[in-house]
Design a protein around this motif. Structure first.
Motif, PDB file in Angstrom:
ATOM      1  N   UNK A  46       2.361  51.468   3.080  1.00 37.71           N
ATOM      2  CA  UNK A  46       1.287  52.120   3.824  1.00 37.71           C
ATOM      3  C   UNK A  46       1.526  52.015   5.332  1.00 37.71           C
ATOM      4  N   UNK A  47       1.999  50.853   5.774  1.00 43.01           N
ATOM      5  CA  UNK A  47       2.254  50.653   7.199  1.00 43.01           C
ATOM      6  C   UNK A  47       3.324  51.617   7.704  1.00 43.01           C
ATOM      7  N   UNK A  48       4.406  51.763   6.952  1.00 45.30           N
ATOM      8  CA  UNK A  48       5.507  52.620   7.386  1.00 45.30           C
ATOM      9  C   UNK A  48       5.074  54.076   7.532  1.00 45.30           C
ATOM     10  N   UNK A  49       4.046  54.489   6.772  1.00 44.44           N
ATOM     11  CA  UNK A  49       3.610  55.884   6.811  1.00 44.44           C
ATOM     12  C   UNK A  49       2.383  56.100   7.693  1.00 44.44           C
ATOM     13  N   UNK A  50       1.796  55.027   8.189  1.00 42.05           N
ATOM     14  CA  UNK A  50       0.571  55.197   8.964  1.00 42.05           C
ATOM     15  C   UNK A  50       0.874  55.613  10.396  1.00 42.05           C
ATOM     16  N   UNK A  60      18.292  39.109   3.378  1.00 36.15           N
ATOM     17  CA  UNK A  60      18.125  40.352   4.121  1.00 36.15           C
ATOM     18  C   UNK A  60      16.764  40.961   3.791  1.00 36.15           C
ATOM     19  N   UNK A  61      16.411  42.032   4.501  1.00 39.48           N
ATOM     20  CA  UNK A  61      15.156  42.714   4.184  1.00 39.48           C
ATOM     21  C   UNK A  61      15.195  43.274   2.772  1.00 39.48           C
ATOM     22  N   UNK A  62      16.369  43.761   2.362  1.00 37.13           N
ATOM     23  CA  UNK A  62      16.515  44.283   1.005  1.00 37.13           C
ATOM     24  C   UNK A  62      16.313  43.176  -0.022  1.00 37.13           C
ATOM     25  N   UNK A  73      19.931  45.861  10.545  1.00 30.46           N
ATOM     26  CA  UNK A  73      20.499  47.029  11.214  1.00 30.46           C
ATOM     27  C   UNK A  73      21.610  46.652  12.190  1.00 30.46           C
ATOM     28  N   UNK A  74      21.651  45.387  12.593  1.00 32.64           N
ATOM     29  CA  UNK A  74      22.725  44.933  13.478  1.00 32.64           C
ATOM     30  C   UNK A  74      24.059  44.829  12.746  1.00 32.64           C
ATOM     31  N   UNK A 115      14.030  50.929  12.810  1.00 32.60           N
ATOM     32  CA  UNK A 115      15.259  50.324  12.290  1.00 32.60           C
ATOM     33  C   UNK A 115      15.145  49.936  10.815  1.00 32.60           C
ATOM     34  N   UNK A 116      13.988  50.232  10.204  1.00 36.58           N
ATOM     35  CA  UNK A 116      13.807  49.806   8.819  1.00 36.58           C
ATOM     36  C   UNK A 116      14.804  50.537   7.919  1.00 36.58           C
TER      37      UNK A 116
END
Length: 756
Positions: free
Chosen positions: A517-521, A498-500, A486-487, A534-535
């Protein structure tokens, strides 16, 4: 044969190694001499010559006149406009009438300054050149006429500052007319031998230094360039270059110096020429002038050199996601470690002596060197001794303190994450609004913020991401990489993956499912919420999970996730079930293959083929199509993008690939070979069996031994275990003749057997 010269990505000369020590800390004005091994100079000095000139004029004009208006008037108004201002014309455009500097010049008492600017504008074309690649063509008659005019104007002027500006123009006209002796004499006469603080004085002194160089008085020339270098920051780059042209040594220049402080500056200038780790310049300058501001620059250079040559490669060891510029031998690493220890000893020694201009900067630097050496208690002790209120030094202290705290922490747990969050948010304040690297302001105003951006990026990808990886917390690692991305400061030669990249190429299905699951919890900690915020928003995790299942040939689970992803998110093939007889070509629509096959349709077809294999007898074409699809999604296949989003040309099979289920098939093609062999066994058609044998040979050839040894590799490729079958059992088929004509390895095998 066609020879092609091409170039690939090249490192950014200002960002090609991992650094946590900003060269901008207490280094203003010396920017060209910050360390980089990839270009002659790091950047332009501050202030720029234009900025320094505007500042001089602003001091002259006084309150009520803005720097913006001075810059506009001097550097954008044409000669005719300046002439109208000097003459006090009332017929001026409204924009000029509103310019505060034009208003100042238009007053009767300031007409001398206006006439000078008009004269300077006339001189400029005679002493500059538009084409930097060609030798200048000087009009000596024109310059002589301008010189005469300038002398007459100067003699009429009462204002001393304006007289000095005329003096500079006159000396410049002589210099660029190759009247070097006259220019030297004019400087002594017109400036009276008394040093002044204005920019034009030092520009004139630099012209005198240049004249002496042309008169072969190189030592005197070098000395004068060193004086201008110290006194006029905006001229440092040109003076350094000119001083190097004198081809003198500092020992030759020392006798002309008036005191130790001047000698220290000479020693510093020559120290800036050394691109190798070496503390000798620091020792020399300190012995001559312990308070020299150049010491901070020399220290920063030495730290950055060791980051480049030792620390950055050390961080990269064992990290496949980090690209190293240098590949040092153990002996070179030992030598660099000795240089690191030597720099630390010198730093601590000079701090103890107590005469440095910025001792706390040196304490922070010593702490950072201890950090690099992994002596964290010593680093913490050195940081505790810092009492500075200087904001630049405090910023560097915060960075080193954070690095030490992270590395003293055995495990990054939720309690430590809570302590870490304020530091990450502190970085946000330092990098706010920087945007994309290529959109930054090129006048240097954004440089410090981008330096913080690079340090923050380095902290995320080189320190925190590997820590989470070693802890087995791959979801947190992915979040850290997402914040890093994101920077918008990713650089292939520094930060690598990268994360991608991680999500699309490396993560297994179980980890990707946990990430989704983590992103939606609900109920995330503030630290987790910060990172999740920032994901990357454009990642379709359903599609990525489907791809991860395809990588391990679990087409059932892949199908289910592709159904969730939606058709617009899926990649498309045309030839994934079309055999590939040669290692080139793209998976695009061709005459016989015009129908799109999505990743979902591909999985459904593979599952259909698997069902058919459960009922004997299995048609040979079923095995063949299945094998062809597996080969197509391998590293060598046209449809490789069904399992990866990037295929570098430098990778290949090695025995280590067999340790990973995906890489074993992606690079080794074992399963594809096996199914081609089954297809051959299930068929009675010799033409088809020959085709199967050749495709199996292609799979086998991908694992040919000895890629580091060309001769061994060629020998292994020629002696492919399927070639005897092809040549012996199917040598009379039409397909064999086709394969023989296109495959040089097969031809070489046949020729070698004929000789026997």
């Amino acid at each position: 044969m066609i020879y092609t010269l091409s170039c690939g990505p090249t490192p950014d000369p200002y960002d090609y190694y991992v650094s946590f020590f900003s060269p901008y800390t207490k280094g203003s004005g010396y920017e060209p001499f910050y360390y980089t091994a990839l270009t002659n100079f790091f950047g332009d000095p501050t202030p720029s010559e234009e900025t320094a000139n505007v500042a001089d004029w602003q001091d002259y004009a006084g309150k009520g006149v803005t720097g913006k208006d001075i810059r506009e008037c001097i550097y954008t108004y044409p000669k005719e406009q300046l002439s109208a201002i000097a003459e006090g014309s009332a017929a001026l455009p409204d924009s000029v009438k509103q310019n505060t500097f034009a208003q100042f010049l238009g007053k009767e008492k300031n007409r001398e300054a206006a006439r000078y600017l008009l004269f300077a504008k006339s001189c400029e074309p005679a002493v500059t050149r538009e084409d930097q690649w060609s030798a200048p063509k000087r009009n000596n008659a024109q310059m002589a006429a301008l010189y005469t005019e300038g002398m007459e104007l100067r003699d009429k002027v009462k204002d001393k500052e304006i007289r000095d500006r005329y003096s500079f123009q006159l000396i410049r006209l002589q210099h660029y007319s190759a009247q070097y002796r006259e220019a030297v004499t004019s400087f002594d006469q017109l400036f009276g031998g008394k040093e002044k603080s204005s920019l034009v004085y030092y520009k004139a002194l630099a012209l005198k230094a240049g004249g002496l160089y042309h008169l072969e008085d190189s030592v005197q020339s070098a000395y004068l360039f060193s004086r201008v270098f110290e006194k006029a920051p905006s001229l440092r780059l040109s003076c350094f270059t000119s001083l190097m042209w004198t081809n003198t040594s500092m020992e030759q220049v020392y006798p002309l110096c008036k005191d130790s402080r001047e000698k220290a500056m000479v020693a510093a200038i020559y120290g800036f020429t050394n691109a190798e780790p070496d503390v000798a310049a620091i020792r020399r300058v300190y012995a001559l002038d312990p308070a020299s501001p150049a010491l901070n620059i020399l220290l920063g250079r030495e730290i950055n050199k060791l980051e480049d040559a030792y620390f950055s490669p050390l961080l990269g060891e064992g990290q496949t996601d980090m690209v190293g510029i240098r590949d040092e031998s153990p002996g070179e690493k030992t030598r660099m470690l000795a240089k690191l220890n030597e720099l630390q000893m010198v730093t601590d020694d000079l701090v103890q002596k107590g005469k440095l201009k910025d001792p706390d900067l040196w304490r922070v630097s010593s702490a950072y060197l201890s950090y690099i050496r992994k002596d964290y208690p010593a680093a913490a002790q050195q940081l505790a001794a810092v009492r500075t209120k200087d904001p630049e030094i405090k910023d560097q202290w915060e960075i080193v303190n954070l690095l030490v705290n992270i590395n003293q922490q055995k495990t990054i747990d939720s309690a430590f994450e809570a302590k870490l969050l304020p530091s990450l948010k502190w970085f946000d304040t330092k990098t706010a609004g920087i945007g994309n690297y290529w959109d930054r302001a090129w006048d240097g105003s954004d440089d410090k913020r981008f330096a913080f951006g690079k340090i923050y990026r380095n902290l995320l990808f080189a320190i925190l991401a590997p820590r989470y990886h070693r802890q087995g917390e791959l979801v947190k690692e992915s979040l850290i990489r997402g914040r890093c991305d994101s920077l918008k400061m990713n650089d292939y030669f520094v930060s690598g993956e990268t994360s991608l990249d991680q999500i699309n190429n490396d993560m297994n299905p179980a980890t990707l499912i946990r990430l989704k699951e983590f992103l939606h919890q609900p109920g995330k900690t503030p630290y987790e919420s910060y990172l999740a915020g920032f994901f990357p928003k454009g990642i379709n995790l359903d599609q990525a999970i489907g791809v991860s299942y395809v990588r391990i040939h679990d087409f059932g689970n892949a199908r289910n996730w592709f159904k969730k992803a939606g058709p617009g998110a899926l990649a498309v093939s045309f030839q994934v079930f079309h055999e590939q007889l040669q290692d080139f070509g793209e998976d695009t629509a061709v005459a016989s293959y015009t129908k799109e096959i999505t990743q979902l349709q591909f999985c459904e077809r593979m599952l259909q083929l698997q069902e058919k294999m459960k009922t004997a007898p299995v048609p040979a074409k079923v095995y063949y199509d299945y094998a062809t699809a597996l080969f197509s999604i391998s590293y060598y296949g046209r449809t490789w993008y069904f399992v990866k989003d990037y295929r570098p040309s430098t990778l290949w099979y090695s025995p280590d690939c067999d340790k990973d289920a995906f890489e074993k098939q992606y690079f080794g093609c074992y399963a594809a070979e096996s199914y081609y062999a089954k297809a051959a066994q299930a068929s009675t058609d010799k033409e088809f069996k020959a085709r199967c044998a050749f495709m199996a040979a292609r799979c086998s050839q991908k694992r040919a031994a000895g890629r580091e040894d060309r001769n061994q590799y060629i020998h292994a490729s020629i002696n492919n275990r399927y070639f005897p079958l092809l040549a012996g059992s199917y040598g009379q088929t039409k397909f064999y003749q086709q394969a023989y004509n296109q495959c040089s390895y097969l031809r070489d095998y046949v020729k070698s057997t004929r000789k026997k």
